[in-house]
Design an enzyme around this catalytic site. Structure first.
Site, PDB file in Angstrom:
ATOM      1  CG  ASP A   7      96.605  -9.093  66.167  1.00  0.00           C
ATOM      2  OD1 ASP A   7      97.718  -9.607  65.967  1.00  0.00           O
ATOM      3  OD2 ASP A   7      95.526  -9.673  65.923  1.00  0.00           O
TER       4      ASP A   7
ATOM      5  CB  SER B 206      93.233 -12.332  73.591  1.00  0.00           C
ATOM      6  OG  SER B 206      93.227 -10.936  73.314  1.00  0.00           O
ATOM      7  CE  LYS B 207      95.937 -13.526  65.175  1.00  0.00           C
ATOM      8  NZ  LYS B 207      95.623 -12.149  64.762  1.00  0.00           N
ATOM      9  NE  ARG B 208      89.653  -8.652  69.617  1.00  0.00           N
ATOM     10  CZ  ARG B 208      89.084  -9.641  70.316  1.00  0.00           C
ATOM     11  NH1 ARG B 208      89.243  -9.701  71.628  1.00  0.00           N
ATOM     12  NH2 ARG B 208      88.369 -10.567  69.718  1.00  0.00           N
TER      13      ARG B 208
END
Length: 504
Positions: A269, A264-266
């Site tokens: 990040d 995921s994008k998380r």
């Protein structure tokens, strides 16, 4: 394959294109090109509530940057257009009506409250509510299977909200085939009657997807594993229409670096890597990193994505797009999820860095650094050739090469303690004499003169070479000392050694 291969990549314009979507597009592209087929882009924007302005343009630019432009799609070779589902909504009602006329679908008028009550009633008995054969004609649910034709017509004319549900078969065993996963058996009794069409005139994904694939003559549907649970319904829909179904292939998930769960994008990040091909600015102003802006070469991105699920069956890891097309085979795509490794992505970029022309890299480097504005790009290219082996990104170049362009203003403290000893000033003074005495100022002549003097005088190489490097670079790093001396020239070399002597 007797029919021309036609595949489609069908993203929803709800935001930036995730790297998993790019991998799906890539496998479709490789398969199409391998078989001389067409790669179609279709924008699935039936969910207008989640539509994001600019997302479609982002998708197209991402595909172009990766070198896999579509053959057909919005604004390009529109022989089966339009290619946005929102512009095709006039098509779908007739197909929903056809299913009702053939007894393959039905109108359902149940309100959200009624369905919620059914769900809670089932939960109270420890059961799961499924809208299908076991309750659709029992009378508690309001649909055209229990209402008369006149009652159904009256409800529709009165403006009652309705959906059209697919009538999934009872007591059948479906035999499905997936190119990657092999043969699959499904008991139709566990399938729910999915909604195909809503009274607002919009189809659901399931109906629009099947109708569009049929009308666009798609021969192979290559999509993510998350669509595997929909395979049974989609095959039943093809059968209900009497159409030949395409072949299906469901790609493995791209997993988090830990190997557990979907990337995921998380994760990006948190661990400091992008999950989108291009930088993306959300409507609220939030900026998400992109592989392009982070300094990755598109060829490297495509190469590492291909290896997230595909195995060529050899030890080779570096593939050009042309080589991938030649070697790609869906039969060599794994069923198991593919773990995303940020370090491996950097490794691929490093490999592609070595293949770039020094002049091309120098132009990128010069454009990125104000300090290089007035420096000849050909000189920068020579410097790049000496340091790119230690670089992963063009953004690494300055730290690896700044001493080619500016003299050190300070000396690394730890390196100074290691390199500067009693007698270093006298040794460096002698090196200046040797440098000045080297008339034909080449790498070979410098090496011969200085190393010869060290050997003749039986001085430890470290006593000379470490302070010399410190003088030139400001630290104990960088390429060969004699390459640096040659690049910066005789006068600058002498000046830097003199500066070091002053600072001892």
């Amino acid at each position: 394959m007797s029919k021309k291969v036609r595949v489609r990549f069908a993203p929803s314009p709800t935001g930036p294109l995730h790297i998993g979507g790019v991998r799906t597009a890539l496998f479709n592209y490789l398969f199409a090109k391998k078989h001389g087929g067409d790669f179609v882009l279709r924008i699935e924007d039936t969910d207008q509530n989640r539509f994001v302005e600019g997302a479609e343009d982002y998708i197209v630019k991402s595909l172009d940057w990766c070198g896999m432009s579509f053959d057909e799609g919005p604004g390009k070779n529109e022989k089966f257009g339009p290619y946005r589902q929102s512009e095709r909504k006039h098509l779908y009602k007739q197909y929903a009506d056809e299913l009702i006329a053939n007894g393959k679908a039905y109108y359902a008028f149940d309100t959200a409250e009624q369905l919620d009550a059914e769900r809670k009633g089932h939960e109270a008995e420890g059961k799961t509510f499924i809208y299908n054969w076991h309750n659709r004609e029992k009378g508690r649910l309001v649909n055209s299977l229990v209402l008369t034709e006149e009652e159904t017509k009256a409800k529709i004319e009165a403006g009652d909200h309705f959906v059209i549900r697919f009538k999934s078969p009872q007591d059948e065993t479906l035999h499905l085939t997936d190119i990657i996963r092999g043969n699959i058996k499904i008991d139709t009794n566990v399938l729910d009657d999915k909604i195909l069409f809503k009274s607002d005139g919009m189809p659901t994904y399931h109906l629009a997807n099947i109708v569009d694939d049929h009308l666009m003559e798609i021969t192979h549907v290559i999509r993510g594993e998350e669509w595997l649970p929909s395979l049974a319904l989609h095959k039943l829909l093809y059968d209900a229409f009497g159409w030949e179904a395409p072949e299906f292939a469901h790609l493995p998930l791209i997993l988090k670096p830990t190997g557990k769960g979907k990337l995921s994008k998380r994760d990006g990040d948190k661990m400091g890597f992008p999950v989108f091909p291009l930088e993306y600015t959300a409507p609220d102003g939030t900026v998400s990193r992109g592989y392009k802006e982070d300094g990755y070469f598109p060829e490297a991105v495509v190469n590492f994505l291909a290896f997230l699920g595909w195995n060529p069956g050899t030890e080779q890891e570096i593939f050009s797009l042309e080589q991938m097309i030649a070697d790609f085979d869906l039969a060599r795509v794994n069923k198991a999820g593919a773990r995303f490794d940020p370090d491996k992505t950097k490794w691929f970029n490093h490999q592609y860095m070595q293949q770039q022309l020094d002049l091309d890299l120098a132009e990128q480097f010069k454009a990125s650094k104000a300090e290089l504005a007035d420096i000849d790009v050909n000189y920068i290219a020579l410097c790049v050739g000496l340091i790119k082996e230690r670089a992963t990104f063009v953004s690494d170049f300055w730290d690896l090469s700044h001493f080619f362009f500016t003299a050190p203003k300070a000396y690394d403290e730890k390196a100074s303690k290691k390199a500067l000893k009693e007698g270093t000033a006298d040794i460096m003074t002698k090196v200046i004499e040797l440098v000045n005495a080297t008339e034909d100022f080449t790498v070979v002549n410098l090496q011969t003169n200085i190393k010869g003097w060290i050997t003749d005088n039986e001085i430890g190489f470290g006593k000379v070479m470490m302070p010399l490097r410190l003088a030139l670079v400001g630290a104990l790093q960088g390429p060969d000392v004699f390459d640096i001396m040659y690049m910066i020239g005789k006068a600058e070399t002498v000046k830097r050694i003199e500066n070091l002597i002053k600072n001892i």
